[in-house]
Design an enzyme around this catalytic site. Structure first.
Site, short mmCIF file in Angstrom:
data_model
loop_
_atom_site.label_atom_id
_atom_site.label_comp_id
_atom_site.label_asym_id
_atom_site.label_seq_id
_atom_site.Cartn_x
_atom_site.Cartn_y
_atom_site.Cartn_z
N THR B 62 29.75 -4.25 3.26
CA THR B 62 30.93 -4.99 3.69
C THR B 62 32.13 -4.33 3.02
O THR B 62 32.08 -3.99 1.83
CB THR B 62 30.82 -6.50 3.41
OG1 THR B 62 32.02 -7.13 3.89
CG2 THR B 62 30.64 -6.83 1.94
N GLU B 63 33.20 -4.11 3.81
CA GLU B 63 34.27 -3.24 3.32
C GLU B 63 35.06 -3.84 2.16
O GLU B 63 35.77 -3.13 1.48
CB GLU B 63 35.20 -2.82 4.46
CG GLU B 63 35.82 -3.95 5.26
CD GLU B 63 35.06 -4.24 6.54
OE1 GLU B 63 33.80 -4.25 6.51
OE2 GLU B 63 35.71 -4.47 7.58
N ASN B 64 34.91 -5.15 1.94
CA ASN B 64 35.57 -5.73 0.78
C ASN B 64 34.76 -5.52 -0.50
O ASN B 64 34.98 -6.22 -1.49
CB ASN B 64 35.89 -7.21 1.01
CG ASN B 64 34.72 -8.02 1.45
OD1 ASN B 64 33.92 -7.59 2.27
ND2 ASN B 64 34.57 -9.20 0.90
#
Lengths: 229, 232
Positions: B62-64
């Site tokens: 997940t890019e976060n």
């Protein structure tokens, strides 16, 4: 050297009108709410704010926007289900928006903190967000020239800090914190707990204290943090 | 790119209707190789996770700032410091790791992610993607990580309906919406067919409740059968 402030008000003292302020967080995860509240109280205005989003609900960044202190937002994803404060200001023409792809936003701040003059990035090539920017084809692929993004101030939230400013974060609340900490002239960090020097395992430090100017303990952001240490 | 299609011929699944949303998610999941690092975009692609073997086969990014993301959190599991890119509370699996945003997008742009699955407004026959902005006046633009994902992953899969509610095709000769990325899409999964976007054109991998000939008649972008394009 890192100074440990007694209160969030002391931690944000001296922030001037017209400053560029980097504000950590992805949605509310990692959002330095106490520091933002102190900044609203402190009164600095005409700010340019760099943050991934443009506020959620009525607290944190949304409260700073609602107080009319922000002239311009630089962010990747302003529009959310609960971004009504920003939406209203934007539609009324009361705030400027610079939209930056999320990875480019992070890398521009990384470049600022790492002394890089500019970099070629493949993201946004051939799209409206590359319009007006210098491009270059390298090994057959098009890249867009991107410049560093510096802050006068960074406001971030970490989990625990020691008195030398070494920081550890918690889960995905880390997000932009470590990058923003490197990219501002004055880095102000709120933590759940300040511990004595030596209490953090040096192998686990994520942000070394060299990047942290002011540290303030605000207590846990929510119940889940009380159990973790 | 290696094909995981069961055959070198286009499969026309007749005697059934188009795929449901769950069946689409299952079809995408089936085509993601074991051992892949995968990013699932916000919205419909999130459903693909329900059909992936997250325990051992596939690692979700997940890019976060996380690898090894688990299913959505419920009840006591909810932790405001642990969310996915859609800001939904999630869980962590054994072997998970956290990292900051610059690292997260470096691993994306650097070509370390195997597959990302994204939604789309339109995809063109050469794989241009439009999924971030309708360009309508008054719409507040928001790009998030869409442009980074589109050009970063080794394989970009799009999941979308083939036609709009008004009946306009979303697989088009050229996108009319603002682009997210140029020539970046490898596959398009729709309820009526799965398409491969190749340098030599669009190839139909399989159809659901329709035929290649029927699709060819309803789309402006030329499409071919797998066996007619083989070796290209």
């Amino acid at each position: 050297m890192t100074a440990v402030a007694a209160t969030p008000a002391e931690a944000v003292a001296g922030i001037r009108d017209g400053s560029t302020v980097l504000i950590g967080g992805f949605g509310m995860a990692g959002m330095p709410v106490e520091l933002i509240d102190a900044l609203i109280e402190q009164g600095a205005g005409d700010l340019t704010v760099v943050s991934n989003n443009a506020g959620n609900g009525d607290t944190g960044l949304a409260a700073l926007l609602a107080a009319g202190r922000v002239r311009k937002m630089i962010c990747s994803f302003p529009r959310q289900s609960d971004s009504y404060v920003f939406d209203g200001l934007y539609r009324a023409g009361k705030i400027e928006l610079e939209l930056v792809p999320q990875g480019t936003l992070a890398e521009r701040m990384r470049a600022a903190g790492a002394g890089i003059g500019a970099f070629y990035c493949p993201t946004s090539a051939g799209t409206p967000l590359a319009e007006g920017k210098e491009t270059r084809v390298i090994d057959g692929r098009e890249y867009v020239l991107e410049y560093p993004l510096r802050g006068d101030v960074a406001l971030i939230r970490a989990h625990i800090g020691d008195r030398m400013g070494n920081l550890v974060y918690r889960k995905t609340a880390r997000n932009f914190g470590p990058v923003m900490a490197t990219a501002a002239a004055l880095t102000v960090v709120q933590v759940s707990r300040v511990v004595e020097v030596g209490a953090l395992d040096p192998e686990n430090v994520v942000t070394p204290g060299i990047y942290v100017d002011r540290l303030v303990e605000v207590g846990p952001a929510h119940a889940a943090q009380q159990e973790a240490s | 790119m290696t094909l995981t299609a069961p055959s070198a011929r286009t499969a026309e699944h007749l005697g059934r209707g188009p795929l449901s949303r769950d069946e689409m998610a299952r079809t995408v999941a089936r085509d993601i190789p074991r051992g892949s690092y995968v990013n699932l975009g916000i919205g419909q692609p999130t459903k693909v996770a329900d059909y992936l073997d997250l325990g051992s086969g596939v690692v979700l990014h997940t890019e976060n700032g996380m690898l090894g993301m688990g299913p959505q959190a419920h009840g006591d599991e909810i932790d405001p410091d642990l969310t996915n890119a859609g800001k939904i509370p999630v869980t962590e699996l054994p072997g998970a790791s956290y990292f900051h945003h610059a690292d997260s997008f470096a691993m994306m742009r650097g070509g370390h992610l195997d597959v990302c699955v994204l939604g789309a407004f339109q995809v063109s026959g050469r794989g241009d993607l439009a999924n971030w902005h309708t360009g309508e006046p008054g719409a507040i633009p928001a790009v998030g990580g869409a442009m980074d994902l589109a050009i970063g992953a080794k394989s970009v899969y799009v999941m979308m309906s083939l036609f709009t509610r008004d009946g306009a095709a979303k697989l088009v000769p050229a996108c009319t919406y603002p682009l997210t990325g140029v020539a970046c899409v490898d596959r398009v999964y729709t309820e009526q067919a799965t398409f491969l976007i190749r340098p030599d054109g669009v190839v139909v991998l399989e159809t659901f409740g329709t035929t290649v000939a029927d699709l060819a008649a309803r789309l402006e972008v030329p499409v071919r059968r797998l066996e007619d394009a083989a070796g290209a």
